[in-house]
Enzyme design. Structure first.
Site, PDB file in Angstrom:
ATOM      1  N   SER A 187       0.798  -1.224   0.000  1.00  0.00           N
ATOM      2  CA  SER A 187       0.000   0.000   0.000  1.00  0.00           C
ATOM      3  C   SER A 187       0.831   1.274   0.000  1.00  0.00           C
ATOM      4  O   SER A 187       0.382   2.288  -0.520  1.00  0.00           O
ATOM      5  CB  SER A 187      -0.949  -0.006   1.196  1.00  0.00           C
ATOM      6  OG  SER A 187      -0.243  -0.195   2.409  1.00  0.00           O
ATOM      7  N   HIS A 215      -5.162  -3.218  -3.102  1.00  0.00           N
ATOM      8  CA  HIS A 215      -4.779  -2.271  -4.157  1.00  0.00           C
ATOM      9  C   HIS A 215      -4.590  -2.937  -5.517  1.00  0.00           C
ATOM     10  O   HIS A 215      -4.158  -2.290  -6.466  1.00  0.00           O
ATOM     11  CB  HIS A 215      -3.494  -1.538  -3.765  1.00  0.00           C
ATOM     12  CG  HIS A 215      -3.643  -0.747  -2.511  1.00  0.00           C
ATOM     13  ND1 HIS A 215      -4.184   0.510  -2.480  1.00  0.00           N
ATOM     14  CD2 HIS A 215      -3.374  -1.066  -1.220  1.00  0.00           C
ATOM     15  CE1 HIS A 215      -4.218   0.950  -1.235  1.00  0.00           C
ATOM     16  NE2 HIS A 215      -3.728   0.011  -0.443  1.00  0.00           N
ATOM     17  N   LYS A 247     -11.454   1.038  -2.540  1.00  0.00           N
ATOM     18  CA  LYS A 247     -10.349   1.601  -3.314  1.00  0.00           C
ATOM     19  C   LYS A 247     -10.731   1.631  -4.793  1.00  0.00           C
ATOM     20  O   LYS A 247     -11.563   2.452  -5.153  1.00  0.00           O
ATOM     21  CB  LYS A 247      -9.073   0.855  -2.964  1.00  0.00           C
ATOM     22  CG  LYS A 247      -8.654   1.296  -1.547  1.00  0.00           C
ATOM     23  CD  LYS A 247      -7.702   0.432  -0.814  1.00  0.00           C
ATOM     24  CE  LYS A 247      -7.484   1.033   0.577  1.00  0.00           C
ATOM     25  NZ  LYS A 247      -6.903   0.110   1.524  1.00  0.00           N
TER      26      LYS A 247
HETATM   27  C1  PLP Z   1      -6.787  -0.065   2.891  1.00  0.00           C
HETATM   28  C2  PLP Z   1      -6.235  -1.413   3.179  1.00  0.00           C
HETATM   29  C3  PLP Z   1      -6.894  -2.297   4.029  1.00  0.00           C
HETATM   30  C4  PLP Z   1      -8.107  -1.895   4.807  1.00  0.00           C
HETATM   31  O1  PLP Z   1      -9.232  -1.825   3.996  1.00  0.00           O
HETATM   32  P1  PLP Z   1     -10.450  -0.886   4.443  1.00  0.00           P
HETATM   33  O2  PLP Z   1     -11.591  -1.395   3.649  1.00  0.00           O
HETATM   34  O3  PLP Z   1     -10.045   0.494   4.105  1.00  0.00           O
HETATM   35  O4  PLP Z   1     -10.635  -1.090   5.916  1.00  0.00           O
HETATM   36  C5  PLP Z   1      -6.375  -3.566   4.179  1.00  0.00           C
HETATM   37  N1  PLP Z   1      -5.248  -3.932   3.559  1.00  0.00           N
HETATM   38  C6  PLP Z   1      -4.575  -3.100   2.749  1.00  0.00           C
HETATM   39  C7  PLP Z   1      -3.334  -3.571   2.087  1.00  0.00           C
HETATM   40  C8  PLP Z   1      -5.039  -1.812   2.545  1.00  0.00           C
HETATM   41  O5  PLP Z   1      -4.353  -0.964   1.783  1.00  0.00           O
END
Ligand code: PLP
Length: 416
Positions: A187, A215, A247
């Site tokens: 991330s 992602h 995302k």
């Molecule tokens: C953003 C993210 C999460 C958490 O997801 P949310 O739906 O925002 O709680 C988990 N793992 C990774 C790698 C992320 O980037």
């Protein structure tokens, strides 16, 4: 005996963060329109900035079909989730979304969660306990680390992207069941995990490979099926994977997809599934519409890839350092926390929102601008960002040269 005052301790910690340039300040967005966002200052006055740090990689969060599905479902079924899934909160729209994601990712079953953070807590907690082990990449998302801690298993981390390190760690924990967990796309770095090698490691060590593809899904692989599909792996090698809906899919929530027995076990036993209110059906409807668009509209991924290529070529031409990443996450390493804030502020002055990411989100000395690209950006906006980055670099270097270390000592308003 006097207990330490928590209030005093917290105040001291805040003062220390401020002295280190590590205060965390939220920015308030009053409106969004495409890649533009109207950001409010302390006085409540707004200024339009171009957002280059969000995760709306395909620009779906504002698509009329996605917003329309949310509106239609909310007007029919209401705003809330009403209850947890096992009480009476499970809605036909949740089922439809789970079915659509399972079909898309080519897995027998999928289960919808309130968020990716909750889903990671659920997976590791439901599978692992005392005497088991979880082996993780050092740069995995915070939720995976917390999940392993909460499960009570032994947690070992291996150097970033190092499959040999993963096998060493698994060999050192020969007793108990094991999960090998990794981000698909990291991330804060944007690089992709060596999934084919990790699949071999997991198989050799009888560990279950779990890929958090927050992602990658929507962006990578055939039909946007993510990093697992891009590595030509399936449920046989990756029995569980996480797709988040907040995302590239532009909504909110997350789906764990994979082996039918494992997913059924999560639905019956995972505490972050059982003891929380179901995602509002309207949000599930929005994500269902977004998944359908992500599956069939290849042009958004193609536009994003062209934008990534344009940005990287332009940055190289201007001598701007970038981490090696082919994904929508294009970090520019800065190193020093205050310099990262100074870059961010210089960019904001030129109309761009790019948050400075500092420890503990990244390792010490690893402060960076986490620049993210989206199909919602157009080539002129990317050119303008490159120009602004070049100016910001010169400005930060100039400030350093004229003030020496005194500049670094001035506390800067922190960003992100
Ligand atoms: C953003 C993210 C999460 C958490 O997801 P949310 O739906 O925002 O709680 C988990 N793992 C990774 C790698 C992320 O980037």
């Amino acid at each position: 005996m006097a207990r330490p005052s928590l209030h005093d301790r917290v105040e001291a910690a805040r003062a220390q963060r401020a002295a280190l340039g590590r205060s965390r300040v939220r920015r308030t967005v009053a409106r969004r329109d495409g890649a533009g966002c109207l950001v409010l200052d302390e006085g409540g006055d707004g200024r339009w900035l171009l957002d280059f740090c969000g995760n709306d990689y395909l620009g779906l969060s504002q698509h009329f079909a996605v917003v329309g599905a949310l509106q239609d479902t909310a007007s029919r079924d209401g705003a809330g989730g009403v209850a947890s899934h096992l009480v009476c909160g499970h809605h036909a729209t949740h089922d439809a979304l789970e079915g659509e994601v399972a079909d898309w990712l080519g897995t027998p079953r999928a289960l919808l969660f309130g968020s990716g953070f909750l889903a990671n807590l659920a997976v590791l907690q439901a599978l692992l306990g005392d005497g088991d082990a979880c082996v993780q990449d050092r740069l995995n998302h915070a939720s995976l680390l917390d999940a392993a801690r909460l499960s009570g298993c032994r947690l070992r981390r291996y150097p970033h992207g190092d499959a040999e390190g993963a096998i060493r760690q698994l060999r050192s924990l020969p007793e108990g069941a094991a999960v090998l967990a990794t981000d698909g796309v990291f991330s804060m770095d944007g690089d992709v995990a060596p999934l084919r090698q990790l699949a071999i490691v997991a198989r050799a060590q009888q560990a279950l490979l779990y890929v958090d593809d927050a992602h990658g899904v929507g962006v990578l692989g055939p039909d946007g099926r993510g990093s697992v599909a891009a590595a030509k792996l399936g449920v046989a090698q990756v029995p569980l994977q996480l797709a988040t809906l907040g995302k590239a899919l532009g909504g909110y929530g997350a789906v764990v997809a994979g082996d039918a027995v494992l997913v059924a076990h999560l639905a019956e036993t995972a505490r972050p599934y059982l003891y929380t209110t179901a995602l509002p059906p309207a949000l599930a409807a929005a994500s269902l519409a977004a998944v359908k668009l992500a599956r069939k509209d290849h042009w958004r991924r193609e536009k994003l890839q062209a934008t990534i290529a344009q940005f990287r070529a332009g940055a190289i031409q201007r001598g701007l350092p970038l981490l090696p990443s082919d994904t929508a996450i294009q970090p520019l390493p800065v190193g020093d926390d205050r310099d990262a804030c100074a870059w961010s502020e210089a960019l904001e002055a030129r109309g761009f929102m790019v948050a400075a990411i500092r420890p503990p989100t990244v390792p010490e000395g690893g402060a960076r601008l986490r620049i993210t690209l989206s199909a919602a950006h157009d080539p002129l906006q990317v050119d303008a960002l490159l120009e602004a980055l070049e100016r910001a670099r010169d400005q930060v270097a100039g400030a350093r040269a004229s003030h020496g270390d005194a500049a670094a000592a001035a506390p800067l308003a922190a960003r992100a």
